[in-house]
Scaffold this active site. Structure first.
Site, short mmCIF file in Angstrom:
data_model
loop_
_atom_site.label_atom_id
_atom_site.label_comp_id
_atom_site.label_asym_id
_atom_site.label_seq_id
_atom_site.Cartn_x
_atom_site.Cartn_y
_atom_site.Cartn_z
N GLU A 47 1.87 -8.52 -7.20
CA GLU A 47 0.17 -8.51 -6.98
C GLU A 47 -0.42 -7.94 -7.86
O GLU A 47 -0.07 -6.92 -8.60
CB GLU A 47 0.21 -7.95 -5.42
CG GLU A 47 -1.44 -7.88 -5.32
CD GLU A 47 -1.46 -6.84 -4.01
OE1 GLU A 47 -2.35 -6.98 -3.18
OE2 GLU A 47 -1.07 -5.58 -3.91
N ASN A 110 -7.84 -12.14 -3.85
CA ASN A 110 -6.48 -11.68 -4.11
C ASN A 110 -5.42 -12.74 -4.13
O ASN A 110 -5.22 -13.56 -3.08
CB ASN A 110 -6.20 -10.56 -3.30
CG ASN A 110 -4.86 -9.80 -4.06
OD1 ASN A 110 -4.22 -10.31 -4.59
ND2 ASN A 110 -5.06 -8.32 -3.45
N LYS A 127 -4.65 -14.15 -0.38
CA LYS A 127 -4.05 -13.14 0.34
C LYS A 127 -4.78 -13.22 1.79
O LYS A 127 -6.14 -12.91 1.75
CB LYS A 127 -4.34 -11.68 -0.11
CG LYS A 127 -3.76 -10.42 0.69
CD LYS A 127 -3.79 -9.25 -0.30
CE LYS A 127 -3.07 -8.04 0.52
NZ LYS A 127 -3.43 -7.01 -0.48
N GLU A 145 -10.04 -2.77 -0.82
CA GLU A 145 -9.86 -4.21 -1.21
C GLU A 145 -10.83 -4.94 -0.30
O GLU A 145 -11.34 -6.09 -0.83
CB GLU A 145 -8.22 -4.56 -0.64
CG GLU A 145 -7.33 -4.31 -1.45
CD GLU A 145 -6.13 -5.23 -1.13
OE1 GLU A 145 -6.10 -6.38 -1.20
OE2 GLU A 145 -4.97 -4.54 -0.89
N CYS A 171 1.36 -8.42 -0.65
CA CYS A 171 1.38 -7.36 -0.13
C CYS A 171 1.32 -6.97 1.36
O CYS A 171 2.25 -7.09 1.97
CB CYS A 171 0.25 -6.45 -0.94
SG CYS A 171 0.17 -4.66 -1.10
N ASN A 196 1.38 -4.07 -4.39
CA ASN A 196 1.29 -2.68 -4.97
C ASN A 196 1.27 -1.60 -3.84
O ASN A 196 0.31 -2.08 -2.97
CB ASN A 196 -0.44 -2.82 -5.66
CG ASN A 196 -0.12 -3.40 -7.03
OD1 ASN A 196 -0.22 -2.87 -7.98
ND2 ASN A 196 -0.05 -4.63 -7.12
#
Length: 304
Positions: A47, A110, A127, A145, A171, A196
């Protein structure tokens, strides 16, 4: 003749804020070359593989934020990675920060792209389960995020790669059973995943010894319960003051870890995934078409 796909997981060590995009792409090209030398047919990167994990800070300057994002893929720097894929005949899945112009406005996602062995674009995933908050919260690890990314809007697509059905996840998606179930129902045989993950959380120091266990647990369960191969690439090591967990792995549809990274730096792990094992596991445990009861699962899709 057995159907197989040789998968490389390309774990990276930390990518510091001071690193240039060109320097980072050089590292990824080298990892792709290592993957090809090991016989891989496809590689998966972490990621946000092109930048440090910037949601660990609150940033107010939009120009500074946008510098972490890719205006197009491939771009001037990342083109070299696509060219390497074509040269090596090895495709890849790459996590990065995407700026998109949609619905008359600028949007930030993302994202992970699947690229073919000819260096051509195959498909995109954004994501779905974006964690964290939009503002720092006292007593918790800063994870913003939701300040910088919108939740994905492309569903859980599955793409053909050399005759293998491949889906992607990013993730926090790996924590959700719905991710694997949707990929399975969409026909995936392999899920490529990048992440991550901090080694320590301020809000739960007593659970620090369980971080790696909790990292692998949902991926192993997802692989087993949905008869998928899962290949997950981490960023690892001390990045801009935050320790990242590592633990990159390849997991069989039996739920077993078939390959595991042993370092906190740049590392390649490779495994030849037996795709016929998927059907074997389905015969033993999960005939989804026969045993599913979707009429009884409606509560899952209703708002809480």
């Amino acid at each position: 003749m057995a159907r197989c796909l040789t998968i490389a997981v390309a774990q990276t060590g930390p990518i510091q804020r001071s690193a240039s995009r060109a320097e980072t792409v050089d590292r990824l090209v080298h990892l792709l070359e290592m993957s090809a030398a090991a016989g891989a047919e496809i590689a998966v990167f972490p990621e946000m593989a092109l930048t440090t994990f910037f949601p660990r800070w609150r940033i107010d300057d939009q120009a500074e934020i946008d510098a972490f994002f890719e205006q197009s893929m491939p771009g001037l720097d990342t083109q070299r990675l696509y060219d390497a894929a074509a040269r090596l005949k090895v495709g890849f899945a790459l996590g990065y920060c995407e700026i998109a112009q949609e619905a008359g406005r600028t949007r930030h996602f993302n994202t992970m792209d699947l690229v073919g062995p000819d260096g051509g674009f195959i498909g995109r995933y954004r994501k779905m389960h974006v964690p964290g908050s939009a503002e720092p919260e006292e007593g918790t690890t800063t994870h913003l995020e939701r300040r910088y990314f919108e939740p994905g809007n492309l569903g859980f697509p599955v793409f053909d790669y050399r005759g293998v059905r491949i889906g992607m996840a990013i993730c926090n998606d790996r924590r959700w059973p719905e991710t694997y179930r949707m990929l399975c129902l969409n026909g995936a045989e392999v899920a490529l995943l990048g992440y991550n993950t901090p080694l320590l959380l301020d809000e739960a120091p007593a659970l620090a010894h369980l971080r790696m266990f909790h990292n692998h647990l949902p991926m192993q369960a997802g692989a087993y319960q949905n008869t998928l191969w899962v290949a997950a690439a981490a960023k690892a090591g001390l990045e801009d003051g935050q320790a990242l967990i590592g633990g990159s792995c390849i997991i069989a549809p039996t739920g077993e870890i078939a390959a595991l990274a042993m370092s906190l730096g740049d590392e390649i792990i490779v495994h030849r995934a037996d795709l016929d094992l998927i059907e074997t596991c389905r015969k033993v445990n999960f005939n989804f078409a026969l045993y599913r009861r979707p009429d009884q699962y409606r509560l899952i899709a209703e708002p809480v």
